[in-house]
Design a protein around this motif. Structure first.
Motif, mmCIF file in Angstrom:
data_model
loop_
_atom_site.group_PDB
_atom_site.id
_atom_site.type_symbol
_atom_site.label_atom_id
_atom_site.label_comp_id
_atom_site.label_asym_id
_atom_site.label_seq_id
_atom_site.Cartn_x
_atom_site.Cartn_y
_atom_site.Cartn_z
ATOM 1 N N GLN A 157 -30.049 52.871 4.769
ATOM 2 C CA GLN A 157 -29.486 53.021 3.434
ATOM 3 C C GLN A 157 -28.124 53.706 3.421
ATOM 4 O OE1 GLN A 157 -30.966 51.586 0.821
ATOM 5 N NE2 GLN A 157 -32.479 50.832 2.291
ATOM 6 N N GLU A 158 -27.691 54.225 4.559
ATOM 7 C CA GLU A 158 -26.408 54.919 4.591
ATOM 8 C C GLU A 158 -25.255 53.920 4.533
ATOM 9 O OE1 GLU A 158 -26.107 57.527 7.863
ATOM 10 O OE2 GLU A 158 -28.046 58.491 7.526
ATOM 11 N N LEU A 159 -24.126 54.408 4.057
ATOM 12 C CA LEU A 159 -22.938 53.564 3.990
ATOM 13 C C LEU A 159 -22.451 53.227 5.396
ATOM 14 C CD1 LEU A 159 -20.950 55.320 1.107
ATOM 15 C CD2 LEU A 159 -22.253 53.179 0.986
ATOM 16 N N LEU A 160 -21.889 52.030 5.533
ATOM 17 C CA LEU A 160 -21.323 51.646 6.821
ATOM 18 C C LEU A 160 -20.163 52.568 7.175
ATOM 19 C CD1 LEU A 160 -21.263 47.749 6.487
ATOM 20 C CD2 LEU A 160 -22.981 49.187 7.575
ATOM 21 N N ALA A 161 -20.119 52.987 8.430
ATOM 22 C CA ALA A 161 -19.071 53.897 8.883
ATOM 23 C C ALA A 161 -18.295 53.243 10.021
ATOM 24 C CB ALA A 161 -19.678 55.213 9.356
ATOM 25 N N PRO A 162 -16.959 53.391 10.034
ATOM 26 C CA PRO A 162 -16.170 52.779 11.109
ATOM 27 C C PRO A 162 -16.352 53.511 12.429
ATOM 28 C CG PRO A 162 -14.752 54.122 9.724
ATOM 29 C CD PRO A 162 -16.110 54.130 9.081
ATOM 30 N N GLY A 163 -16.306 52.754 13.505
ATOM 31 C CA GLY A 163 -16.343 53.351 14.830
ATOM 32 C C GLY A 163 -14.946 53.477 15.400
ATOM 33 N N ALA A 164 -14.807 54.323 16.394
ATOM 34 C CA ALA A 164 -13.482 54.550 16.980
ATOM 35 C C ALA A 164 -13.007 53.346 17.803
ATOM 36 C CB ALA A 164 -13.518 55.788 17.861
ATOM 37 N N ARG A 165 -13.934 52.613 18.428
ATOM 38 C CA ARG A 165 -13.602 51.465 19.283
ATOM 39 C C ARG A 165 -12.634 51.858 20.401
ATOM 40 N NH1 ARG A 165 -11.642 46.474 16.163
ATOM 41 N NH2 ARG A 165 -10.157 47.967 15.313
ATOM 42 N N LYS A 166 -12.845 53.012 20.971
ATOM 43 C CA LYS A 166 -11.967 53.509 22.028
ATOM 44 C C LYS A 166 -12.698 53.719 23.351
ATOM 45 C CE LYS A 166 -8.195 53.874 19.543
ATOM 46 N NZ LYS A 166 -7.014 53.032 19.831
ATOM 47 N N HIS A 167 -14.025 53.540 23.363
ATOM 48 C CA HIS A 167 -14.795 53.744 24.588
ATOM 49 C C HIS A 167 -15.422 52.409 24.979
ATOM 50 C CE1 HIS A 167 -18.044 56.218 26.899
ATOM 51 N NE2 HIS A 167 -17.195 55.601 27.704
ATOM 52 N N THR A 168 -14.916 51.800 26.040
ATOM 53 C CA THR A 168 -15.382 50.483 26.459
ATOM 54 C C THR A 168 -15.636 50.460 27.959
ATOM 55 O OG1 THR A 168 -13.160 49.620 26.894
ATOM 56 C CG2 THR A 168 -14.012 49.372 24.652
ATOM 57 N N ALA A 169 -16.543 49.583 28.367
ATOM 58 C CA ALA A 169 -16.746 49.260 29.783
ATOM 59 C C ALA A 169 -16.752 47.741 29.890
ATOM 60 C CB ALA A 169 -18.046 49.848 30.302
#
Length: 283
Positions: free
Chosen positions: A112-124
């Motif tokens: 039920q929580e609002l969608l929150a943006p991710g940083a998209r800075k940690h990738t493998a």
């Protein structure tokens, strides 16, 4: 009129530090905003030009900034299992042969929580590379070679061949070497699917040589992966001056795509992360 001699005005000595300070001040004022980690922004404020943080209601909390490239699927699974969260996803780019695990992706919509943006800075990322075996065979694919050169290649790489059996392929290679200097007359297809090549020696003695129309090798397509079967078709070019031989792949691109999809699904199963095939501007 005064008889006193005129006194020349003496300019103060030039101080290069003053000019340098003016230049530094101008540079600081021309671009006073400085970017920090985790999306922070600071401004240089005179006269001391100390860094003052610019508050932002939309700034993300502190997050990891890291882009890792691994060499095999198992390494990607281990890394993702160590750093993933419920928001992590896998994006598989079949055109680039890359599997990205985006570990700090956007929050999902499963509660039920609002969608929150991710940083998209940690990738493998797993960047698949062609195996040495495939590169060796692929280098002469669709190239017509002289008998001796083709026979030597078959002899050197006979251990990769599964059908016909390697002993038969080595025998074919030796037969090809033995026919050096003869005149080839024709090539006909037998009921078994094999090719029969007719040749004539300088003493007008006729002979025949039978070779298969296709063969199968078992090699890994990508580094770190298990060997798979790949089929190739023999190619012959008969002319009075000699015999040219080679091969072409049979539907190898389909095998490459199927192998890539299998690897991506294996990573998804090994990590429990959602898998999507496609591309992203910021993987």
């Amino acid at each position: 009129m005064s008889d006193l001699p005129e006194i020349a005005e003496i300019e103060p000595p030039y101080d290069p530090r003053s000019a340098l300070e003016v230049a530094l001040t101008s540079a600081r004022l021309s671009d006073p905003v400085v970017a920090g980690d985790n999306g922070q922004r600071f401004v240089l404020t005179p006269p001391e030009f100390k860094l003052t943080e610019i508050p932002s209601a939309h700034r993300l909390p502190p997050h990891i900034i890291q882009a890792v490239t691994v060499d095999d699927a198992e390494s990607l699974i281990r890394y993702a299992n160590r750093f993933s969260s419920p928001a992590s996803v896998i994006i598989a780019d079949i055109d680039a042969l890359c599997v990205h695990t985006c570990l700090d992706w956007h929050k999902d919509n499963q509660d039920q929580e609002l969608l929150a943006p991710g940083a998209r800075k940690h990738t493998a990322t797993l960047k698949l590379r062609e195996s040495e075996e495939f590169k060796r065979w692929n280098a002469i694919q669709n190239t017509m070679l002289d008998q001796m050169e083709f026979a030597e290649f078959l002899d050197e790489n006979a251990s990769d061949i599964v059908t016909p059996d390697p002993a038969t392929m080595i025998e074919i290679a030796r037969d090809l070497e033995a026919t050096q200097g003869v005149n080839f007359k024709a090539s006909t297809r037998l009921q078994t699917g094999e090719r029969c090549i007719t040749y004539e020696t300088e003493t007008l003695t006729k002979g025949e040589m039978t070779v298969p129309t296709q063969f199968t090798i078992q090699i890994p397509l990508f580094v770190g992966e298990e060997p798979i079967d790949i089929t190739a078709s023999f190619r012959f070019r008969v002319n009075p001056s000699g015999l040219k031989l080679g091969f072409v792949w049979r539907r190898v691109e389909y095998r490459r795509q199927a192998e890539f999809q299998a690897i991506a699904h294996r990573i998804s199963e090994g990590t429990g992360l959602a898998l999507m095939f496609g591309r992203t501007s910021n993987p």
